[in-house]
Design an enzyme around this catalytic site. Structure first.
Site, short mmCIF file in Angstrom:
data_model
loop_
_atom_site.label_atom_id
_atom_site.label_comp_id
_atom_site.label_asym_id
_atom_site.label_seq_id
_atom_site.Cartn_x
_atom_site.Cartn_y
_atom_site.Cartn_z
N LYS A 157 0.84 -1.11 0.22
CA LYS A 157 -0.29 0.41 0.07
C LYS A 157 1.08 1.28 0.24
O LYS A 157 2.27 0.90 0.77
CB LYS A 157 -0.82 -0.38 1.07
CG LYS A 157 -1.81 0.96 1.08
CD LYS A 157 -2.72 0.57 2.66
CE LYS A 157 -3.92 2.19 2.48
NZ LYS A 157 -4.94 1.58 4.05
N SER A 206 -9.77 2.19 2.72
CA SER A 206 -8.57 2.71 1.86
C SER A 206 -7.50 2.06 1.02
O SER A 206 -7.06 2.26 0.30
CB SER A 206 -7.60 3.64 2.59
OG SER A 206 -7.40 3.03 4.14
N SER A 213 -9.55 -0.44 6.56
CA SER A 213 -9.27 0.19 5.67
C SER A 213 -9.06 -1.05 4.77
O SER A 213 -8.84 -1.30 3.71
CB SER A 213 -8.29 0.97 5.75
OG SER A 213 -8.36 2.48 5.71
#
Length: 471
Positions: free
Chosen positions: A79, A154, A178
């Site tokens: 990420k 996210s 997330s």
């Protein structure tokens, strides 16, 4: 099946037995990225040359009969919140457009030591502040099941990349859901470990209000356990880190006969779409067929949780970015600016009071776990919604907070419990639905074992393989 459709465990065996080379594995995934990523925008940075160099080194290690790690030759995506040495890490923000960390986060070091090959960085909303993945730098990530729909957030880039076969496994982070939100919306498996199992990447004293977790995202539980085993374990650099369970991967097939399981359709106060509720109710019944005792419960949570959680997020963002210059502040998304403004208006007493309110949540969850081994509930209240429409503000005719009112995940970031999201069904228009499995503090292995048992029973993971997604 194409190599991009195989699991990380399957690829590992092929590489180690010289039936396929790491270079072949990386090349086919890079080709898949080249073909599919322009459609879904999951990866914001692709490390083409670096990944191929690492793959050649991995093949040399196999030829030389060197000791090979559990991820040897496996492509992994990280990420874009996670610091990566020498690789642009933007945090989804124009403020960090040219940010290149000088060292890897500890979990990145562990992945590399285990033989994992970092193939790219995945898209995230600015600072991971919401459950939808888009930002001013790279635009929106789209759902591989329906390109008009969001991927969630996210960690939406990581989940979409895994669902679409761009990588077999990816790393995500979770401060309000997330990992679990996009896993649910993209039809993959996501795991938020007990807080501290995986050392923090943000900064030890900024990760506990609410709890911020790093964890694995994969197309099946076994692959997630493989990556979790690599990432987990205490380290002196993180004062809140705790030892990991020993070799979780080899214990997840132990079954869950005799476990007591609680189920809540809405945690007491969320509005949940009837289609989602029906799928999760059916999933809870599956646990009864696995020889568990299943009972419906009311956790006793209420809407004050939302208020207290938002106060903690206001304070966190304001403390980190509230002192920017006017020029720097103007680079932030309007919603992030708004959250920071709200945080700067708060008093210290308001913030501490919200933090203390977490004890109420902890107490109610403890009451459940004193009687039950696991708690089940939906992951998100709705399936993936259109990219152009934005998050829902109304569910079942009732107004909700479009920022956090449509996912049932953030209460468990107040407590730090281990939680997974496992695919449990599909909506009438073919979009995945996810079920949360919440365990006692430190019961990571039980959550993964329950997730694996459910997965084997329902076989939903077979329906979410690469060939099924609509890209």
């Amino acid at each position: 099946m194409a190599l991009t459709g195989l699991s990380a465990v399957e690829l590992s065996k092929l590489i180690k037995t010289k039936k396929v080379s790491a270079v072949e594995v990386v090349e086919v995934h890079l080709t898949r990225i080249e073909e599919v990523n322009p459609k879904i925008n999951a990866l914001c940075t692709v490390l083409h040359d670096q990944a191929l160099l690492a793959a050649r080194e991995a093949d040399a290690a196999v030829r030389n009969n060197e000791e090979l790690g559990p991820l040897h030759g496996i492509p992994v995506a990280l990420k874009d919140l996670t610091p990566t040495e020498g690789v642009r890490t933007t945090r989804g923000s124009k403020l960090f457009t040219n940010n290149i960390p000088s060292e890897d986060a500890l979990i990145v070091q562990r992945i590399k030591r285990a033989g994992g090959i970092i193939i790219g960085k995945t898209n995230t909303p600015e600072f991971g502040h919401k459950g939808v993945t888009d930002n001013l730098l790279f635009g929106p990530t789209r759902n591989p099941w329906n390109l008009d729909r969001v991927a969630g957030g996210s960690s939406g880039g990581s989940s979409a990349a895994v669902a679409a076969g761009l990588v077999p496994i990816a790393e995500g982070s979770d401060g309000a859901g997330s990992i679990r939100i996009p896993a649910s919306m993209c039809g993959v498996f996501g795991f938020k470990p007990t807080y501290g199992r995986v050392p923090d990447v943000q900064g030890a004293f900024s990760s506990h209000s609410p709890f911020f977790h790093n964890g694995p995202i994969a197309r099946n539980v076994t692959d997630a356990a493989l990556l979790y085993d690599v990432m987990a374990g205490s380290h002196y650099s993180d004062p809140f880190s705790i030892p990991s369970s020993d070799d979780v991967l080899n214990s997840i097939d132990g079954g869950i006969r005799g476990l007591k399981v609680a189920y809540s359709s809405n945690l007491g106060y969320f509005q949940v779409d009837p289609e989602v509720e029906k799928a999760c109710q059916k999933a809870a019944e599956t646990f009864a067929s696995l020889d568990c005792v299943v009972e419906e419960v009311d956790p006793g949570f209420d809407e004050e949780l939302e208020r207290d959680f938002m106060i903690l997020w206001y304070g966190k963002l304001a403390s980190m970015y509230g002192d920017l210059s006017d020029e720097e502040f103007a680079l932030l998304e309007p919603k992030v600016q708004e959250l920071i403004h709200e945080g700067k208006k708060m008093s210290a007493v308001e913030y501490v009071r919200a933090n203390l309110a977490r004890e109420k949540v902890w107490g109610k969850l403890l009451e459940i776990h004193n009687k039950y081994d696991l708690l089940l509930c939906p992951t998100t209240a709705v399936t993936a919604f259109p990219v152009e429409h934005g998050a829902p503000s109304v569910i079942n005719g009732r107004s909700i907070n479009p920022l956090i009112g449509w996912f049932l995940t953030y209460p468990f970031n107040l407590t730090g419990n281990p939680v997974s999201s496992v695919p449990c069904g599909f909506s009438g228009d073919g979009l995945p639905i996810g079920l949360q499995i919440i365990g006692r503090h430190l019961a990571d292995e039980v959550v993964l074992r329950a997730s694996r048992s459910f997965e084997q029973s329902t076989r939903y993971f077979e329906k979410t393989r690469v060939g099924e997604v609509h890209v």
